[in-house]
Motif scaffolding. Structure first.
Motif, PDB file in Angstrom:
ATOM      1  N   MET A   1       0.847  -1.190   0.000  1.00  0.00           N
ATOM      2  CA  MET A   1       0.000   0.000   0.000  1.00  0.00           C
ATOM      3  C   MET A   1       0.881   1.237   0.000  1.00  0.00           C
ATOM      4  O   MET A   1       1.761   1.390   0.853  1.00  0.00           O
ATOM      5  CB  MET A   1      -0.935   0.015   1.223  1.00  0.00           C
TER       6      MET A   1
ATOM      7  N   ASN B   1      -2.463   5.807  -1.002  1.00  0.00           N
ATOM      8  CA  ASN B   1      -3.598   4.907  -0.764  1.00  0.00           C
ATOM      9  C   ASN B   1      -3.917   4.788   0.726  1.00  0.00           C
ATOM     10  O   ASN B   1      -5.088   4.702   1.118  1.00  0.00           O
ATOM     11  CB  ASN B   1      -3.305   3.530  -1.346  1.00  0.00           C
TER      12      ASN B   1
ATOM     13  N   GLN C   1      -5.890   7.910   1.718  1.00  0.00           N
ATOM     14  CA  GLN C   1      -7.282   7.836   1.270  1.00  0.00           C
ATOM     15  C   GLN C   1      -8.074   6.835   2.113  1.00  0.00           C
ATOM     16  O   GLN C   1      -9.253   7.068   2.431  1.00  0.00           O
ATOM     17  CB  GLN C   1      -7.327   7.441  -0.214  1.00  0.00           C
ATOM     18  N   GLN C   2      -7.422   5.754   2.486  1.00  0.00           N
ATOM     19  CA  GLN C   2      -8.079   4.770   3.344  1.00  0.00           C
ATOM     20  C   GLN C   2      -8.392   5.372   4.714  1.00  0.00           C
ATOM     21  O   GLN C   2      -9.489   5.175   5.261  1.00  0.00           O
ATOM     22  CB  GLN C   2      -7.175   3.542   3.497  1.00  0.00           C
TER      23      GLN C   2
END
Length: 459
Positions: A23, A27, A30-31
């Protein structure tokens, strides 16, 4: 077959992360924006303030109510005509005999007129529309708008705090993994050295104390490797819990900038855009609105009112009373127990408090910006300076290894060279981590989160 400790740890680590997916930092960010409970809680604060603002928009609209009542009287309201002047002043003896006899023959109930029943039922539609309130409604609506702005800026502060926390936890996984690998390499190297020392002792080429020194160094390295492994596991757990994932492998690596950001530009962005300053500006607006509200209590209120009867009983009073009425009302405050002057002074103090707090916050942000920038430069200098130290430690280990194998150096010298190399690697790794942390703080303070994320995507 018995595997060395570092081989077992490596196998366990590989099994534990086999199901994890790589990851990137982008990302992961955003998670976090999607799953953060803290962020969701703050967003609800914004929504609540927006709902209150929307509710405040109705303060200037008319209010319409249905009012019903049931009243039980001691006795019905009645009117006896004989109690009215001039009949009440006339006695039967003062009237002509014919008229007095005629009146006397009339039943007393004929002189009584009922106006109401003993039980009264009423229902009406009432309306009131404020026309002028001394500015209290406008000020209250302004306070609601400022409260929305405050909660929005608080939301932005939480985003920046979460960003810094994610940077710490995300890159801590990479740092602790590298540290663990460094310690495992040290264990592997010292294991070979201890085995070699044992053979030399058996051949009578070194003393027992030399072999024991190598063995002690190996055991200490194993303890340090175990500690590094647990630190890496805790870093993995902290990041996974933060992102609500089972297991994560960070794919964005540590980095350093070729050209450092401009401190004057960072300062300008911070002083014009930082959410903490905008939040305090919103508090100033709220305090100003509160002053207007309290001053408005000295002003008269003008309103329209109306009433329409929906239901009434069949009494004489109901027939006389009109079915509807409208009017214009004025309310002028003269004396009040609310302490209006004290509330005005309290609101002014709140305004001054917000202004002084803003000035102090500007100083604190400027200091934090300077400290973070200098920590960034310090970390960069450490990384560059340790490049030379790393080269020296590697060369020193190589020479100590050769000298020990030829019997020209002791095991202590060989172990010290190995430990120095491991220490330099660890120190440089820590400096790179501090560099990332300082750079992330600078970007968070100045509101350039996208710039940091963009740097991670370029690697």
């Amino acid at each position: 077959m018995k595997f060395p400790h570092f081989v077992c740890w490596s196998l366990l680590l590989a099994v534990g992360t086999s199901s994890a997916q790589p990851m990137t930092f982008d990302n992961a960010w955003q998670q976090l924006l999607t799953v953060s409970d803290k962020l969701q809680a703050e967003s609800q604060e914004v929504l609540r303030a927006q709902a209150e603002q929307k509710a405040g928009e109705d303060l200037g609209l008319p209010s319409v109510d249905i009012k019903g009542s049931y009243t039980h009287l001691e006795k019905p309201i009645e009117l006896d005509l004989r109690d009215l002047n001039p009949l009440a002043s006339l006695g039967s003896e003062s009237l002509p005999p014919a008229l007095g006899g005629a009146l006397a023959s009339i039943p007393s109930s004929m002189f009584v007129t009922p106006f109401t029943e003993q039980d009264i039922f009423r229902a009406s539609l009432q309306a009131m529309w404020p026309i002028y309130t001394g500015g209290k409604i406008t000020a209250a609506q302004g306070i609601h708008a400022a409260l929305v702005a405050e909660k929005e800026q608080q939301f932005q502060l939480v985003i920046r705090d979460l960003f810094n926390l994610l940077v710490d936890r995300y890159y801590a996984v990479s740092v602790t993994e590298t540290l663990m690998q460094t310690q495992l390499q040290l264990v592997a190297s010292l294991t070979k050295h201890a085995d070699h020392a044992l053979k030399l002792e058996e051949q009578g080429q070194i003393a027992k104390v030399e072999r024991l020194n190598a063995q002690v160094a190996l055991e200490n390295a194993r303890v340090s490797a175990g500690s590094a492994k647990r630190q890496h596991e805790m870093a993995m757990i902290a990041l996974s819990r933060m992102l609500h994932q089972q297991s994560i492998i960070p794919s964005s690596q540590l980095f350093m900038l070729q050209n450092q950001p401009s401190l004057p530009r960072l300062s300008q962005l911070t002083m014009t855009q930082h959410p903490a300053l905008k939040l305090l500006e919103a508090k100033e607006d709220q305090a100003t609105g509160l002053i207007d509200v309290e001053k408005g209590r000295y002003q008269p209120s003008v309103f329209l009112y109306g009433n329409y009867t929906l239901y009434e009983d069949d009494s004489l009073f109901s027939q006389v009373e009109p079915d509807w009425m409208v009017g214009l009302g004025v309310k002028v405050p003269l004396l009040s127990r609310e302490g209006r002057s004290g509330k005005v002074e309290a609101a002014k103090s709140a305004l001054l408090q917000a202004r002084y707090t803003k000035a102090q916050t500007q100083q604190d942000l400027s200091l934090l910006l300077d400290q973070s920038y200098r920590q960034l430069l310090q970390a960069q200098e450490e990384v560059l300076a340790l490049d030379t130290s790393l080269t020296l430690a590697e060369e020193n280990l190589r020479l100590r290894e050769i000298a020990f194998n030829q019997g020209l150096s002791t095991s202590i010298d060989r172990v010290d060279a190995e430990l120095k190399l491991s220490a330099v690697k660890t120190q440089q790794l820590g400096a790179k981590y501090r560099y990332i942390q300082s750079y992330a703080r600078l970007m968070a303070i100045s509101g350039q989160l996208d710039d940091f994320i963009g740097r991670t995507n370029q690697l």
